[in-house]
Design a protein around this motif. Structure first.
Motif, mmCIF file in Angstrom:
data_model
loop_
_atom_site.group_PDB
_atom_site.id
_atom_site.type_symbol
_atom_site.label_atom_id
_atom_site.label_comp_id
_atom_site.label_asym_id
_atom_site.label_seq_id
_atom_site.Cartn_x
_atom_site.Cartn_y
_atom_site.Cartn_z
ATOM 1 N N LEU A 53 0.826 -1.199 0.000
ATOM 2 C CA LEU A 53 0.000 0.000 0.000
ATOM 3 C C LEU A 53 0.861 1.251 0.000
ATOM 4 C CD1 LEU A 53 -2.477 -1.185 2.762
ATOM 5 C CD2 LEU A 53 -2.825 -1.290 0.301
ATOM 6 N N PRO A 54 0.489 2.267 -0.784
ATOM 7 C CA PRO A 54 1.264 3.509 -0.836
ATOM 8 C C PRO A 54 0.991 4.377 0.375
ATOM 9 C CG PRO A 54 -0.632 3.677 -2.269
ATOM 10 C CD PRO A 54 -0.634 2.266 -1.726
ATOM 11 N N ILE A 55 1.583 4.000 1.515
ATOM 12 C CA ILE A 55 1.346 4.719 2.759
ATOM 13 C C ILE A 55 2.424 5.784 2.936
ATOM 14 C CG2 ILE A 55 1.369 4.498 5.271
ATOM 15 C CD1 ILE A 55 0.069 1.768 4.915
ATOM 16 N N GLY A 56 1.989 6.996 3.319
ATOM 17 C CA GLY A 56 2.942 8.082 3.486
ATOM 18 C C GLY A 56 3.586 8.435 2.165
ATOM 19 N N GLY A 57 4.916 8.389 2.132
ATOM 20 C CA GLY A 57 5.628 8.738 0.907
ATOM 21 C C GLY A 57 6.186 7.532 0.189
ATOM 22 N N SER A 58 5.754 6.332 0.548
ATOM 23 C CA SER A 58 6.295 5.126 -0.084
ATOM 24 C C SER A 58 5.789 5.011 -1.517
ATOM 25 C CB SER A 58 5.871 3.881 0.715
ATOM 26 O OG SER A 58 4.468 3.738 0.708
ATOM 27 N N GLY B 87 -1.184 17.078 0.327
ATOM 28 C CA GLY B 87 -2.557 17.468 0.051
ATOM 29 C C GLY B 87 -2.903 18.880 0.489
ATOM 30 N N SER B 88 -1.934 19.775 0.508
ATOM 31 C CA SER B 88 -2.169 21.138 1.006
ATOM 32 C C SER B 88 -3.236 21.869 0.206
ATOM 33 C CB SER B 88 -0.859 21.937 0.969
ATOM 34 O OG SER B 88 -0.372 22.062 -0.367
ATOM 35 N N CYS C 254 -2.827 13.367 5.258
ATOM 36 C CA CYS C 254 -3.658 12.504 6.088
ATOM 37 C C CYS C 254 -4.466 11.605 5.168
ATOM 38 C CB CYS C 254 -4.585 13.343 6.964
ATOM 39 S SG CYS C 254 -5.543 12.375 8.171
ATOM 40 N N HIS C 255 -4.862 10.456 5.672
ATOM 41 C CA HIS C 255 -5.713 9.567 4.887
ATOM 42 C C HIS C 255 -7.001 10.292 4.528
ATOM 43 C CE1 HIS C 255 -8.325 6.183 3.856
ATOM 44 N NE2 HIS C 255 -7.235 5.461 3.686
ATOM 45 N N PRO C 256 -7.455 10.206 3.275
ATOM 46 C CA PRO C 256 -8.635 10.979 2.857
ATOM 47 C C PRO C 256 -9.901 10.644 3.628
ATOM 48 C CG PRO C 256 -8.009 9.359 1.176
ATOM 49 C CD PRO C 256 -6.888 9.435 2.148
ATOM 50 N N LEU D 280 -3.210 16.650 14.703
ATOM 51 C CA LEU D 280 -4.222 15.653 14.394
ATOM 52 C C LEU D 280 -3.834 14.758 13.220
ATOM 53 C CD1 LEU D 280 -7.506 17.760 14.772
ATOM 54 C CD2 LEU D 280 -6.498 16.164 16.405
ATOM 55 N N MET D 281 -2.912 15.219 12.381
ATOM 56 C CA MET D 281 -2.544 14.437 11.198
ATOM 57 C C MET D 281 -2.010 13.061 11.566
ATOM 58 S SD MET D 281 -0.883 16.911 8.281
ATOM 59 C CE MET D 281 0.225 17.840 9.341
ATOM 60 N N GLY D 282 -1.154 13.000 12.574
ATOM 61 C CA GLY D 282 -0.522 11.734 12.943
ATOM 62 C C GLY D 282 -1.495 10.648 13.348
ATOM 63 N N PRO D 283 -2.263 10.883 14.441
ATOM 64 C CA PRO D 283 -3.178 9.816 14.898
ATOM 65 C C PRO D 283 -4.264 9.466 13.892
ATOM 66 C CG PRO D 283 -3.544 11.876 16.107
ATOM 67 C CD PRO D 283 -2.279 12.043 15.353
ATOM 68 N N LEU D 284 -4.805 10.470 13.188
ATOM 69 C CA LEU D 284 -5.865 10.164 12.232
ATOM 70 C C LEU D 284 -5.317 9.494 10.981
ATOM 71 C CD1 LEU D 284 -8.199 13.279 12.590
ATOM 72 C CD2 LEU D 284 -8.506 10.986 13.495
ATOM 73 N N SER D 285 -4.081 9.806 10.597
ATOM 74 C CA SER D 285 -3.445 9.081 9.493
ATOM 75 C C SER D 285 -3.225 7.624 9.878
ATOM 76 C CB SER D 285 -2.102 9.720 9.130
ATOM 77 O OG SER D 285 -2.288 10.971 8.522
ATOM 78 N N GLY D 286 -2.854 7.411 11.151
ATOM 79 C CA GLY D 286 -2.635 6.052 11.625
ATOM 80 C C GLY D 286 -3.893 5.210 11.541
#
Length: 528
Positions: free
Chosen positions: A65-70, A290-291, A325-327, A362-368
């Motif tokens: 899965l393309p997670i983060g910048g992978s 996604g700015s 963040c995850h959409p 909030l980006m960190g926990p909600l992205s997780g």
């Protein structure tokens, strides 16, 4: 099957439109191989091949899965073009599966090109925002649709129009052992996807649930859906027991946004933001991710809040800063942000630094949650159930996959925005104090590990052909291994891949090559 010029154009357009949804419009999962493969097969008059190739490629790339910048190989385009090649080669699924890796790698390079080009769009949008030309900034953001469509259409057309005949001729010239070897490789490749999933979950802590799922499938032959429901029941039971020991209250705050005062934003403003949020990744790029998509979503609401041009310009520029963040979960951040902006517009002591810091926090926990729960668990469960049916030629499989994912997309975005706006930071603080986020992730991990243990049995297929005579009795090695533990080789292979992936970050390409070498060599020498 020959593909003419017009057919190649139509097919390439269809593929490019499907692929564009992955970043351009909504992230609906319609381009995933399990759904797009059968859809393309239906268009080309060979639904069965589409079902088999789509399901096989989905399993092969399930944990990639393309997670983060992978930037892993792209599963979507691999499944789509692989399906076209398999059908054009005369309905040979192994051809599409074998070509999935190189196609996926090339497609991901092209997507990287689009990400880099979008940096240019974002910088042009910076100037438009400074001039308070919001319409132009919005058009630049939506130009990402054209960028993603173009980078998908051109290579797809070239591959379909010029490559289909070559692939067919190549397949026809291949010896039987080579084609059989590809089939063996196709049975081994899902082990990589399973290993990637285990790597993303907390396997070290919750490995026992993985073992439970494996054993229940091996000895009771329970289907994946049953394992998923059982895992859900276990996770809920554990949560109930923990809640009895911990009397923390998770009721929603009784006072929306504390003492925020009267509201300025209307329900219509929020609904407009909700629909615009489906285009949040259209101009995604390597500089600010996604700015501009975040800014695009909140533009109408900011115009409602700030009548003064300088304040409006400051707000729009502020929300074109880095955001990732995850959409599916990002709308909760949008809701909280609008609540803070509304308080600021009413003269409350909310600084621009506070708003930016809140977004970043909030980006960190909600992205997780988005990556580990929605991508690695929720999507995986329904992909596994759907793939199992699709491999049997059942067209209900893709439907079982797509319906829950579409509903999740809509529900998570809508309620994330509405509750984020209504309760603002109070909701996030309440969730943090009650530890509900950790409990949610823990429950999803339990279900995910049990399902992954079941999938190894159902989808990773490897068997040895070695046999010999001993004291006048024929000994078959595979039967001997099954008497010890059915699915033992599949389990060892998957856990071995997991060890390699943890030790070497970029081992996935070598593992895929290993699967093909083992499959071809195994058939050539009669070992597998």
């Amino acid at each position: 099957m020959e593909i003419g010029f017009l057919s190649a154009v139509l097919l390439s357009t269809f593929v490019a439109v499907l692929m564009t949804e992955n970043y351009g419009y909504g992230y609906w999962m319609i381009s995933r191989p399990i759904f797009a493969g059968p859809l393309l097969g239906l268009m080309m008059g060979d639904l069965q091949t589409g079902l088999i190739v789509g399901a096989s490629v989905e399993l092969m790339f399930m944990g990639v899965l393309p997670i983060g910048g992978s930037v892993p190989p792209n599963a979507q385009i691999a499944g789509l073009i692989g399906t076209i090649f398999a059908i054009s080669a005369g309905g040979k699924p192994e051809v599409g599966i074998a070509l999935a890796l190189p196609i996926g790698i090339l497609a991901q390079l092209l997507i990287m090109l689009a990400w880099n080009f979008n940096i240019y769009l974002v910088h042009r949008a910076d100037k438009a925002l400074e001039e308070l030309n919001l319409k132009r900034a919005g058009r630049l953001h939506l130009s990402g649709l054209v960028v993603f469509f173009t980078v998908m259409f051109i290579p797809t057309f070239l591959a379909v129009h010029f490559g289909s005949d070559f692939v067919k001729d190549f397949v026809d010239s291949m010896p039987a052992w080579f084609m059989d070897g590809l089939k063996v490789s196709a049975g081994i490749l899902p082990a990589i996807g399973m290993a990637m999933l285990l790597k993303m979950m907390n396997f070290k802590k919750f490995w026992s649930f993985f073992l439970i799922g494996f054993v229940l499938t091996v000895y009771l032959e329970l289907p994946v859906l049953s394992i998923a429901l059982l895992g859900l029941g276990i996770a809920i039971s554990i949560s109930v027991v923990m809640n009895k020991a911990d009397d923390s209250d998770m009721s929603l705050p009784s006072s929306p946004r504390g003492e925020a005062g009267t509201t300025i934003l209307t329900r219509k403003d929020l609904i407009i933001t909700f629909f615009r949020s489906f285009f949040s990744m259209t101009s995604i790029n390597y500089e600010r991710y996604g700015s501009l998509g975040f800014c695009f979503a909140v533009m109408p609401a900011l115009k409602r809040l700030y009548g003064d041009h300088e304040e409006l310009k400051e707000a729009t520029v502020r929300h074109n800063e880095f955001f990732n963040c995850h959409p599916y979960t990002s709308n909760a951040i949008i809701g909280v942000t609008l609540a803070l902006e509304e308080q600021r517009a009413q003269g409350k002591p909310i600084t621009s630094e506070t708003i930016s810091s809140t977004k970043a926090a909030l980006m960190g926990p909600l992205s997780g949650i988005g990556d580990s729960v929605f991508k690695a668990t929720f999507m995986t469960i329904f992909a596994a159930i759907g793939a199992g049916l699709a491999l049997e030629g059942n067209p209900i499989g893709p439907i079982i996959f797509i319906v829950p994912n579409v509903l999740l997309n809509i529900i998570s975005r809508y309620y994330g925005l509405m509750y984020g706006y209504r309760f603002g930071m109070n909701l996030i603080l309440k969730m943090k104090d009650s530890d509900i986020l950790n409990k949610f992730v823990q429950g999803a991990t339990i279900v995910g590990l049990m399902v992954t243990g079941s999938m190894i049995v159902n989808f990773v297929h490897i068997g040895v052909a070695a046999k010999w005579n001993f004291a006048g009795k024929e000994i078959i090695l595979q039967e001997l291994l099954d008497s010890i533990l059915p699915g033992l080789l599949s389990l060892i292979l998957t856990l071995g891949f997991l060890w390699v992936l943890r030790k070497y970050k970029k081992a996935i390409y070598w593992l895929i090559l290993f699967c093909f070498v083992v499959g071809l060599a195994g058939k050539l020498f009669g070992v597998l």
